[in-house]
Design a protein around this motif. Sequence first.
Motif, PDB file in Angstrom:
ATOM      1  N   LEU A  48      44.617  41.176  52.896  1.00 57.95           N
ATOM      2  CA  LEU A  48      43.984  42.424  53.467  1.00 57.95           C
ATOM      3  C   LEU A  48      43.315  42.129  54.800  1.00 57.95           C
ATOM      4  O   LEU A  48      42.824  41.036  54.884  1.00 57.95           O
ATOM      5  CB  LEU A  48      42.553  42.794  52.647  1.00 57.95           C
ATOM      6  CG  LEU A  48      42.979  43.112  51.286  1.00 57.95           C
ATOM      7  CD1 LEU A  48      41.859  43.455  50.407  1.00 57.95           C
ATOM      8  CD2 LEU A  48      44.060  44.515  50.953  1.00 57.95           C
ATOM      9  N   HIS A  63      37.459  32.677  41.628  1.00 62.78           N
ATOM     10  CA  HIS A  63      36.653  33.638  40.888  1.00 62.78           C
ATOM     11  C   HIS A  63      35.827  32.788  39.629  1.00 62.78           C
ATOM     12  O   HIS A  63      34.801  33.353  39.174  1.00 62.78           O
ATOM     13  CB  HIS A  63      37.843  34.340  40.006  1.00 62.78           C
ATOM     14  CG  HIS A  63      38.381  35.535  40.665  1.00 62.78           C
ATOM     15  ND1 HIS A  63      39.968  35.586  41.058  1.00 62.78           N
ATOM     16  CD2 HIS A  63      38.101  36.379  41.225  1.00 62.78           C
ATOM     17  CE1 HIS A  63      40.257  36.611  41.822  1.00 62.78           C
ATOM     18  NE2 HIS A  63      38.978  37.164  42.078  1.00 62.78           N
ATOM     19  N   GLY A  85      36.526  43.598  44.341  1.00 63.91           N
ATOM     20  CA  GLY A  85      37.200  42.872  43.376  1.00 63.91           C
ATOM     21  C   GLY A  85      38.464  43.537  42.655  1.00 63.91           C
ATOM     22  O   GLY A  85      38.783  43.552  41.636  1.00 63.91           O
ATOM     23  N   VAL A 106      33.322  48.592  41.114  1.00 64.19           N
ATOM     24  CA  VAL A 106      33.298  49.749  42.130  1.00 64.19           C
ATOM     25  C   VAL A 106      33.885  49.098  43.244  1.00 64.19           C
ATOM     26  O   VAL A 106      33.489  48.405  44.046  1.00 64.19           O
ATOM     27  CB  VAL A 106      31.665  50.178  42.438  1.00 64.19           C
ATOM     28  CG1 VAL A 106      31.740  51.278  43.381  1.00 64.19           C
ATOM     29  CG2 VAL A 106      31.091  50.361  41.216  1.00 64.19           C
ATOM     30  N   ASP A 109      38.877  50.771  47.664  1.00 64.70           N
ATOM     31  CA  ASP A 109      40.378  51.217  48.010  1.00 64.70           C
ATOM     32  C   ASP A 109      41.148  51.225  46.712  1.00 64.70           C
ATOM     33  O   ASP A 109      41.522  49.959  46.137  1.00 64.70           O
ATOM     34  CB  ASP A 109      40.558  49.959  49.270  1.00 64.70           C
ATOM     35  CG  ASP A 109      42.031  50.431  49.600  1.00 64.70           C
ATOM     36  OD1 ASP A 109      42.270  49.734  50.813  1.00 64.70           O
ATOM     37  OD2 ASP A 109      42.779  51.282  49.273  1.00 64.70           O
ATOM     38  N   VAL A 112      44.248  49.085  46.678  1.00 63.41           N
ATOM     39  CA  VAL A 112      44.479  47.621  46.477  1.00 63.41           C
ATOM     40  C   VAL A 112      44.474  47.247  45.005  1.00 63.41           C
ATOM     41  O   VAL A 112      45.308  46.341  44.613  1.00 63.41           O
ATOM     42  CB  VAL A 112      42.943  46.773  46.831  1.00 63.41           C
ATOM     43  CG1 VAL A 112      42.766  45.400  46.287  1.00 63.41           C
ATOM     44  CG2 VAL A 112      42.684  47.172  48.376  1.00 63.41           C
ATOM     45  N   ALA A 165      33.399  46.535  54.272  1.00 64.38           N
ATOM     46  CA  ALA A 165      32.419  45.553  53.486  1.00 64.38           C
ATOM     47  C   ALA A 165      31.185  45.335  54.716  1.00 64.38           C
ATOM     48  O   ALA A 165      30.388  44.433  54.229  1.00 64.38           O
ATOM     49  CB  ALA A 165      33.019  44.158  53.433  1.00 64.38           C
TER      50      ALA A 165
HETATM   51  N1  SAM Z   1      38.562  38.752  44.908  1.00 65.63           N
HETATM   52  C1  SAM Z   1      39.340  38.148  46.057  1.00 65.63           C
HETATM   53  C2  SAM Z   1      38.969  36.812  46.292  1.00 65.63           C
HETATM   54  O1  SAM Z   1      39.600  35.841  45.516  1.00 65.63           O
HETATM   55  O2  SAM Z   1      38.291  36.540  47.135  1.00 65.63           O
HETATM   56  C3  SAM Z   1      39.033  38.951  47.395  1.00 65.63           C
HETATM   57  C4  SAM Z   1      38.104  39.846  47.036  1.00 65.63           C
HETATM   58  S1  SAM Z   1      38.656  41.398  46.629  1.00 65.63           S
HETATM   59  C5  SAM Z   1      40.363  41.708  47.109  1.00 65.63           C
HETATM   60  C6  SAM Z   1      37.960  42.359  48.246  1.00 65.63           C
HETATM   61  C7  SAM Z   1      37.720  43.959  47.903  1.00 65.63           C
HETATM   62  O3  SAM Z   1      36.536  44.470  48.215  1.00 65.63           O
HETATM   63  C8  SAM Z   1      38.761  44.552  48.587  1.00 65.63           C
HETATM   64  O4  SAM Z   1      39.664  45.201  47.641  1.00 65.63           O
HETATM   65  C9  SAM Z   1      37.881  45.732  49.146  1.00 65.63           C
HETATM   66  O5  SAM Z   1      38.633  47.023  49.363  1.00 65.63           O
HETATM   67  C10 SAM Z   1      36.724  45.689  48.645  1.00 65.63           C
HETATM   68  N2  SAM Z   1      35.627  46.216  49.274  1.00 65.63           N
HETATM   69  C11 SAM Z   1      35.428  46.263  50.630  1.00 65.63           C
HETATM   70  N3  SAM Z   1      34.322  46.948  50.995  1.00 65.63           N
HETATM   71  C12 SAM Z   1      33.927  47.578  49.955  1.00 65.63           C
HETATM   72  C13 SAM Z   1      32.945  48.469  49.600  1.00 65.63           C
HETATM   73  N4  SAM Z   1      31.969  48.808  50.671  1.00 65.63           N
HETATM   74  N5  SAM Z   1      32.779  48.920  48.346  1.00 65.63           N
HETATM   75  C14 SAM Z   1      33.705  48.692  47.480  1.00 65.63           C
HETATM   76  N6  SAM Z   1      34.709  47.668  47.663  1.00 65.63           N
HETATM   77  C15 SAM Z   1      34.685  47.277  48.952  1.00 65.63           C
END
Ligand code: SAM
Length: 310
Positions: A48, A63, A85, A106, A109, A112, A165
Motif C-alpha cells: 500500500l 500479527h 487491518g 473498522v 478502504d 484492501v 492513517a
Molecule cells: N496488517 C498489516 C501488517 O501486517 O502490518 C498492515 C496493516 S493493514 C493492511 C493497514 C490498513 O490500515 C490499511 O488497509 C489501511 O487502509 C488502513 N487504514 C489507514 N488509515 C485508516 C483509518 N483512518 N481508519 C481505518 N483504517 C485505516
Amino acid sequence: MADEWFAEPPYGGVQQRYRVLERLYSQTTPWQTLEVLDLEGPGRALILAGTLQTSLNEEFTYHEPLVHVALFAHPNPHRVLIIGGGDGGALRHVLLHPSIDRALEVEIDQAVVEASLRFLPEISGGAYSDQRAELKIDDGARFLAETSERFDVILVDSTDPVGPAAALISPEFLQHARHALAPGGLMAMQSGSPVSQPREFLATVRAFKNTFRIVKPYLGYVPIYPAMLWSWVIGSEEVDPTSYDDVSVRNRLEQLRESLRIYSPAVHRAAFALPRYVQSLLELTDRDLDKPPTAAELRAAGHPLPGVVA
Ligand code: SAM
C-alpha cells in the motif's frame, strides 16, 4: 531477461529489496495505491502506498506480537476493536482466542479487504465469516469519536501515520480510544522501527504517554519491514502488560485454535526488555519533544543509524 525488484523506501542510506516473481494486481483506490506482488521470500504480498504491508509467508511475524501480547496481557478479553487491518490477519489472530465474543474491524478502504480476500485469503483464513466478527468500512478516527461501544482491547493495525492513517496518532484519536476502553482495557498500536523510523517510534510512544497512565513499548522482528526490528506500544489506565499471570497465560495459550510461531510467555516477557539505546531514545520522550530528535541526539543515544530521517 533481467530480474525485476521491488524496493522499500530507503532509510539512512539503506534499502531492502525483493525479487519480483509476478505482478498480480494493481489499482489506485480512493485512499492509496494498492498492489499485490509475488515476491521471492515473502511470497504473495500486499503493498500500500509503495510500502510492504504483509505477506503470506511472514504475516505471523507482525500479527502475533500485535494481537497476542495485547490479548494475553488482558485477563479475560471479550470485545476487541481493530482499526485498519484490512488484510484480515489481525482479525484471524484475535478470533483464535475462545474468550472473544465480538471482534469489530473498522477499515477505511474496502478495496484492501477485497484484494486481500481475492489474492491473500490465507491471511484472514475465513475470519470475516466468523459469526463473532463484524467488518465496518469507515474511518477509524471518526468511528471512535462517535461510538458509545466499549472494548476490552483496541488494536490499531494501520499503515504508517501518513495519508488516511495520519489521524490515528492525534491526541483526539487517542483520547477517544481511551474513552472507548472498558474498565481494565488496553490499547496496542504498531509504533514503527526504533532503527529505521526512530522519530515515528518516539512520537507514537510520546502520544501514548500523553494519553495513558501506563505505557509500555515492546519489540519484535518483522523481516519484511525496514530494518526488521519493529515496535508496538500498549497503553492502559489499569493494566500493566508486563505483569501477567504466567500460569493463566499458559493455560489460555493451550486453548488457542492453532499453535503460534512466535508468542510464548517467555517471548511476551522478553519483548518488553528494551536494548539500552532504545531506553536512551525513550528518555527523549520525557522532555518536551516539540521537535523530533536531531541526528546528533540520536547518535548521543547510541542509535545505530543516526542518518535516518523518519
Ligand atoms: N496488517 C498489516 C501488517 O501486517 O502490518 C498492515 C496493516 S493493514 C493492511 C493497514 C490498513 O490500515 C490499511 O488497509 C489501511 O487502509 C488502513 N487504514 C489507514 N488509515 C485508516 C483509518 N483512518 N481508519 C481505518 N483504517 C485505516
